[in-house]
Design an enzyme around this catalytic site. Structure first.
Site, short mmCIF file in Angstrom:
data_model
loop_
_atom_site.label_atom_id
_atom_site.label_comp_id
_atom_site.label_asym_id
_atom_site.label_seq_id
_atom_site.Cartn_x
_atom_site.Cartn_y
_atom_site.Cartn_z
N HIS A 17 0.85 -1.21 0.00
CA HIS A 17 0.00 0.00 0.00
C HIS A 17 0.88 1.25 0.00
CE1 HIS A 17 -3.16 -2.61 2.27
NE2 HIS A 17 -3.62 -2.41 1.07
N LYS A 41 -16.32 -6.63 4.54
CA LYS A 41 -15.34 -7.56 5.12
C LYS A 41 -15.24 -7.37 6.62
CE LYS A 41 -12.49 -7.16 1.01
NZ LYS A 41 -11.29 -6.51 0.47
N ARG A 91 -2.15 -6.51 -8.32
CA ARG A 91 -1.07 -7.46 -8.03
C ARG A 91 -1.09 -8.54 -9.11
NH1 ARG A 91 -3.27 -7.84 -2.09
NH2 ARG A 91 -5.06 -7.28 -3.37
N SER A 129 -2.96 -7.81 2.85
CA SER A 129 -3.22 -7.64 4.29
C SER A 129 -3.58 -8.99 4.91
CB SER A 129 -4.38 -6.66 4.51
OG SER A 129 -4.04 -5.40 4.00
P1 ADP Z 1 -9.90 -3.40 -0.66
O1 ADP Z 1 -10.68 -4.07 0.40
O2 ADP Z 1 -10.54 -2.16 -1.19
O3 ADP Z 1 -9.36 -4.28 -1.75
P2 ADP Z 1 -7.17 -3.29 0.35
O4 ADP Z 1 -6.70 -2.49 1.51
O5 ADP Z 1 -7.03 -4.77 0.42
O6 ADP Z 1 -8.67 -2.83 0.17
O7 ADP Z 1 -6.48 -2.78 -0.98
C1 ADP Z 1 -6.61 -1.46 -1.41
C2 ADP Z 1 -6.00 -1.36 -2.78
O8 ADP Z 1 -4.59 -1.61 -2.69
C3 ADP Z 1 -6.53 -2.37 -3.80
O9 ADP Z 1 -6.57 -1.75 -5.07
C4 ADP Z 1 -5.50 -3.47 -3.78
O10 ADP Z 1 -5.46 -4.17 -5.01
C5 ADP Z 1 -4.23 -2.65 -3.56
N1 ADP Z 1 -3.18 -3.43 -2.94
C6 ADP Z 1 -3.26 -4.25 -1.88
N2 ADP Z 1 -2.07 -4.82 -1.59
C7 ADP Z 1 -1.20 -4.36 -2.52
C8 ADP Z 1 0.19 -4.59 -2.82
N3 ADP Z 1 0.92 -5.47 -2.12
N4 ADP Z 1 0.74 -3.92 -3.86
C9 ADP Z 1 0.00 -3.09 -4.60
N5 ADP Z 1 -1.32 -2.83 -4.41
C10 ADP Z 1 -1.90 -3.45 -3.39
#
Ligand code: ADP
Length: 163
Positions: A17, A41, A91, A129
């Site tokens: 992130h 979630k 990803r 996460s």
């Molecule tokens: P959501 O529940 O909206 O998917 P996340 O916090 O899991 O929320 O992810 C937010 C955004 O960050 C999403 O677009 C996700 O694909 C991206 N993301 C999550 N992990 C990574 C990572 N390791 N590298 C790049 N982008 C990521």
């Protein structure tokens, strides 16, 4: 002024992130990092804890980033804040279908707002996460995957759970 928004659950914030935040910052004048309040979630961290992690890890590093929470439709929040584009990270291929569907829906709801995808950095392309939570809950080393502050919070969370 180009206003970008990077929405997510950030449960918890990872180095993946942070990498997207840093890169998104370069392509907009003002970046809003927005924690979704009403995600379906189940989260490990409360909204306040997630906000606190982002504030602690981002604001000192990157000036000009605004960290907020939002409730309801992202498209509506974007209109209210005059956002020009939504940033999402991609990803592996598995992200694509889900992200594509959301981007199409947001385009329908807010035709003037673009979604911009950024490819995850190689070393973070399998980092999520959920994986971080899983490894941390089993006592594994996550020091290269999350900021130190987040690592501490995860340790506290799991040690208080096992008491
Ligand atoms: P959501 O529940 O909206 O998917 P996340 O916090 O899991 O929320 O992810 C937010 C955004 O960050 C999403 O677009 C996700 O694909 C991206 N993301 C999550 N992990 C990574 C990572 N390791 N590298 C790049 N982008 C990521």
């Amino acid at each position: 002024m180009r206003i970008g928004i990077y929405p997510g659950s950030f449960d918890p914030l990872t180095n993946g992130h942070l990498d997207i935040i840093e890169r998104a910052k370069r392509i907009c004048d003002h970046l809003i990092v927005a924690v979704a309040r009403n995600s379906a979630k189940r989260s490990l961290f409360t909204i306040e804890e997630r906000l606190d992690m982002l504030k602690h890890c981002c604001q000192s590093l990157y000036n000009g980033i605004e960290i907020v929470t939002f409730e309801g439709l992202l498209a509506e929040y974007c209109k209210k804040r005059h956002v020009n584009f939504i940033v999402r990270g991609l990803r592996a291929i598995v992200d694509f279908e889900y992200e594509y569907a959301i981007a199409l829906m947001n385009k329908k709801l807010a035709p003037d707002i673009e979604t911009v995808f950024m490819m995850a950095k190689g070393e973070y392309s399998f980092l999520s996460s959920n994986i971080v939570k899983e490894v941390a809950s089993l006592g594994g080393d996550i020091s290269t995957l999350v900021p130190q502050f987040v690592q501490q919070k995860l340790q506290e969370k799991f040690s208080s759970r096992s008491e």
